[in-house]
Design a protein around this motif. Sequence first.
Motif, PDB file in Angstrom:
ATOM      1  N   GLY A 155      42.581 -16.385 -31.423  1.00  0.00           N
ATOM      2  CA  GLY A 155      41.384 -17.146 -31.739  1.00  0.00           C
ATOM      3  C   GLY A 155      40.520 -16.472 -32.787  1.00  0.00           C
ATOM      4  O   GLY A 155      40.012 -17.124 -33.704  1.00  0.00           O
ATOM      5  N   ALA A 156      40.356 -15.167 -32.655  1.00  0.00           N
ATOM      6  CA  ALA A 156      39.523 -14.444 -33.620  1.00  0.00           C
ATOM      7  C   ALA A 156      40.119 -14.554 -35.022  1.00  0.00           C
ATOM      8  O   ALA A 156      39.404 -14.778 -36.006  1.00  0.00           O
ATOM      9  CB  ALA A 156      39.397 -12.977 -33.215  1.00  0.00           C
ATOM     10  N   GLU A 157      41.424 -14.430 -35.101  1.00  0.00           N
ATOM     11  CA  GLU A 157      42.085 -14.556 -36.409  1.00  0.00           C
ATOM     12  C   GLU A 157      41.922 -15.957 -36.983  1.00  0.00           C
ATOM     13  O   GLU A 157      41.803 -16.132 -38.195  1.00  0.00           O
ATOM     14  CB  GLU A 157      43.583 -14.323 -36.240  1.00  0.00           C
ATOM     15  N   ALA A 197      43.352 -22.034 -30.720  1.00  0.00           N
ATOM     16  CA  ALA A 197      44.189 -20.921 -30.249  1.00  0.00           C
ATOM     17  C   ALA A 197      44.524 -21.139 -28.784  1.00  0.00           C
ATOM     18  O   ALA A 197      45.526 -21.777 -28.468  1.00  0.00           O
ATOM     19  CB  ALA A 197      43.534 -19.563 -30.470  1.00  0.00           C
ATOM     20  N   LYS A 198      43.655 -20.653 -27.906  1.00  0.00           N
ATOM     21  CA  LYS A 198      43.932 -20.532 -26.471  1.00  0.00           C
ATOM     22  C   LYS A 198      45.028 -21.442 -25.893  1.00  0.00           C
ATOM     23  O   LYS A 198      46.096 -20.972 -25.546  1.00  0.00           O
ATOM     24  CB  LYS A 198      42.638 -20.683 -25.697  1.00  0.00           C
ATOM     25  N   GLY A 199      44.782 -22.749 -25.778  1.00  0.00           N
ATOM     26  CA  GLY A 199      45.749 -23.609 -25.101  1.00  0.00           C
ATOM     27  C   GLY A 199      46.914 -24.060 -25.967  1.00  0.00           C
ATOM     28  O   GLY A 199      47.806 -24.759 -25.499  1.00  0.00           O
ATOM     29  N   GLY A 213      31.839 -22.062 -24.513  1.00  0.00           N
ATOM     30  CA  GLY A 213      32.600 -21.609 -23.347  1.00  0.00           C
ATOM     31  C   GLY A 213      32.076 -20.307 -22.780  1.00  0.00           C
ATOM     32  O   GLY A 213      31.522 -20.271 -21.672  1.00  0.00           O
ATOM     33  N   GLU A 214      32.212 -19.225 -23.549  1.00  0.00           N
ATOM     34  CA  GLU A 214      31.762 -17.908 -23.089  1.00  0.00           C
ATOM     35  C   GLU A 214      30.253 -17.905 -22.873  1.00  0.00           C
ATOM     36  O   GLU A 214      29.737 -17.208 -22.007  1.00  0.00           O
ATOM     37  CB  GLU A 214      32.085 -16.817 -24.117  1.00  0.00           C
ATOM     38  N   GLY A 215      29.550 -18.690 -23.689  1.00  0.00           N
ATOM     39  CA  GLY A 215      28.086 -18.650 -23.697  1.00  0.00           C
ATOM     40  C   GLY A 215      27.443 -19.230 -22.449  1.00  0.00           C
ATOM     41  O   GLY A 215      26.253 -19.014 -22.217  1.00  0.00           O
ATOM     42  N   PHE A 259      30.460 -17.601 -29.177  1.00  0.00           N
ATOM     43  CA  PHE A 259      31.481 -16.557 -29.149  1.00  0.00           C
ATOM     44  C   PHE A 259      32.598 -16.978 -30.094  1.00  0.00           C
ATOM     45  O   PHE A 259      33.085 -18.104 -30.005  1.00  0.00           O
ATOM     46  CB  PHE A 259      32.038 -16.360 -27.731  1.00  0.00           C
ATOM     47  N   HIS A 260      32.979 -16.065 -30.990  1.00  0.00           N
ATOM     48  CA  HIS A 260      34.020 -16.420 -31.955  1.00  0.00           C
ATOM     49  C   HIS A 260      35.130 -15.381 -32.031  1.00  0.00           C
ATOM     50  O   HIS A 260      36.007 -15.491 -32.890  1.00  0.00           O
ATOM     51  CB  HIS A 260      33.405 -16.655 -33.331  1.00  0.00           C
ATOM     52  N   GLY A 261      35.098 -14.360 -31.164  1.00  0.00           N
ATOM     53  CA  GLY A 261      36.151 -13.352 -31.174  1.00  0.00           C
ATOM     54  C   GLY A 261      35.586 -11.953 -31.326  1.00  0.00           C
ATOM     55  O   GLY A 261      34.374 -11.766 -31.413  1.00  0.00           O
TER      56      GLY A 261
HETATM   57  C1  LIG Z   1      38.416 -16.946 -26.852  1.00  0.00           C
HETATM   58  C2  LIG Z   1      37.648 -17.453 -28.018  1.00  0.00           C
HETATM   59  C3  LIG Z   1      37.771 -16.866 -29.290  1.00  0.00           C
HETATM   60  C4  LIG Z   1      38.584 -15.622 -29.530  1.00  0.00           C
HETATM   61  O1  LIG Z   1      39.926 -15.779 -29.238  1.00  0.00           O
HETATM   62  P1  LIG Z   1      40.868 -14.475 -29.111  1.00  0.00           P
HETATM   63  O2  LIG Z   1      42.245 -15.070 -28.991  1.00  0.00           O
HETATM   64  O3  LIG Z   1      40.430 -13.719 -27.920  1.00  0.00           O
HETATM   65  O4  LIG Z   1      40.707 -13.701 -30.359  1.00  0.00           O
HETATM   66  C5  LIG Z   1      37.084 -17.437 -30.337  1.00  0.00           C
HETATM   67  N1  LIG Z   1      36.318 -18.519 -30.157  1.00  0.00           N
HETATM   68  C6  LIG Z   1      36.166 -19.113 -28.958  1.00  0.00           C
HETATM   69  C7  LIG Z   1      35.304 -20.321 -28.832  1.00  0.00           C
HETATM   70  C8  LIG Z   1      36.820 -18.584 -27.842  1.00  0.00           C
HETATM   71  O5  LIG Z   1      36.641 -19.158 -26.656  1.00  0.00           O
END
Ligand SMILES: *Cc1c(COP(=O)(O)O)cnc(C)c1O
Length: 389
Positions: free
Chosen positions: A96-98, A242-244, A185-187, A129-131
């Motif tokens: 996700g960060a990439e 990324a994630k899913g 999400g994280e926030g 949150f962006h990584g």
């Molecule tokens: C998890 C997440 C990221 C970072 O993803 P990584 O795979 O951990 O680098 C970036 N943005 C959002 C919104 C996320 O939830």
Amino acid sequence: MIPAVMPTYARSELTFDRGEGPYLYAADGRRYLDFSSGVAVTSLGHAHPRLVAALTAQAQQLWHCSNLYQIAGQKRLAERLVELSFADTVFFCNSGAEAMEGAIKVARKYHAESGHEERYRLIACTGSFHGRTLATLAAAGAEKYLKGFGPPAPGFDHVAYGNLNEMRAKVSKETAGVIVEPVQGEGGLAVASADYLKGLRTMCDEFGLLLIFDEVQTGMGRTGKLFAHEWAGVTPDIMALAKGLAGGFPVGAFLATEKAAKGMTAGTHGSTFGGNPLAMAVANEVLTVMTEPGFLSQVERIAKVLRTKLEALAKSYPKIFAEVRGKGLLTGFKCVVPSLDMVERLRRAGLLTVGAGENAVRLLPPLIIDERHVDEAVGIIDGVARAWS
Ligand SMILES: *Cc1c(COP(=O)(O)O)cnc(C)c1O
């Protein structure tokens, strides 16, 4: 003595050695209902037979191939994502960060290519949150993650999430674009209103800015649409996923319109592992499952069932839960009690959840859950809340 695994996580003692659907099995044989999905990653549950088949078939053919050559799985997945979204083109990476780093680069390059190298600043939101790379940490601007890692990467401004006036006031001659998560999400599970996202689109068009949606967590069916921004009826110029995306195989992607990506020519960006044949085989199968008739409408339906039951719990235990938050299967509670204690108690009772900002507990079940799993989770939460009251 420092552990061999660098101790950057506050890990629980649990070890899992097997997963099946929405369940994880600990080394001692105990079964847990997994409403964390490895933080929104195992979108089709654990050991989905079709993903296992796709991965093992590809593993017998070809694991890795440099991006100096054509990669059939990338072409197929990119064409399908383009077909299903606002985008015209896709770059594959590993996280996700990439994906967010790439999105930022696309936005800056667009303006440089347009003769405006001075337009490199991105406006992002507090609580986002962006990584964990240096640029994505600076993008989110969270002091607790930046502290001790030197001066934050330059080029990011911050405004309150959901406040369009503040966003407009922040635009300058140096602004390249805007970065927003449709749901934080994280926030702590704050949801952007459709009006806010529409307002951002209008603002970006007015000032010639690029709109970036970070859908790393919200994308790939999590909210009941393939991409969360579809609910608002607006499209970005650039999006990170990324994630899913590959159900647990590491992969990320950034997508862009042809216009936004006009500067991304040969040599401007790259990744050794990005778009690896194994990742592409699994991601293509994830997309096939998610686009089958009825899949996303079932996610939407089961999310409503879960939501109704969570609302009832929040009402029953006002001293434990402040409110239900989030969208689709990216949901949970803002707690009155300390949320991390709640996560811990739920875990002891057999339900895996994740903490989030603003004292929230996140529920991110795999998208394949049915009523039985909802009832099981709600039963566990009810038991824990009753015992705590
Ligand atoms: C998890 C997440 C990221 C970072 O993803 P990584 O795979 O951990 O680098 C970036 N943005 C959002 C919104 C996320 O939830």
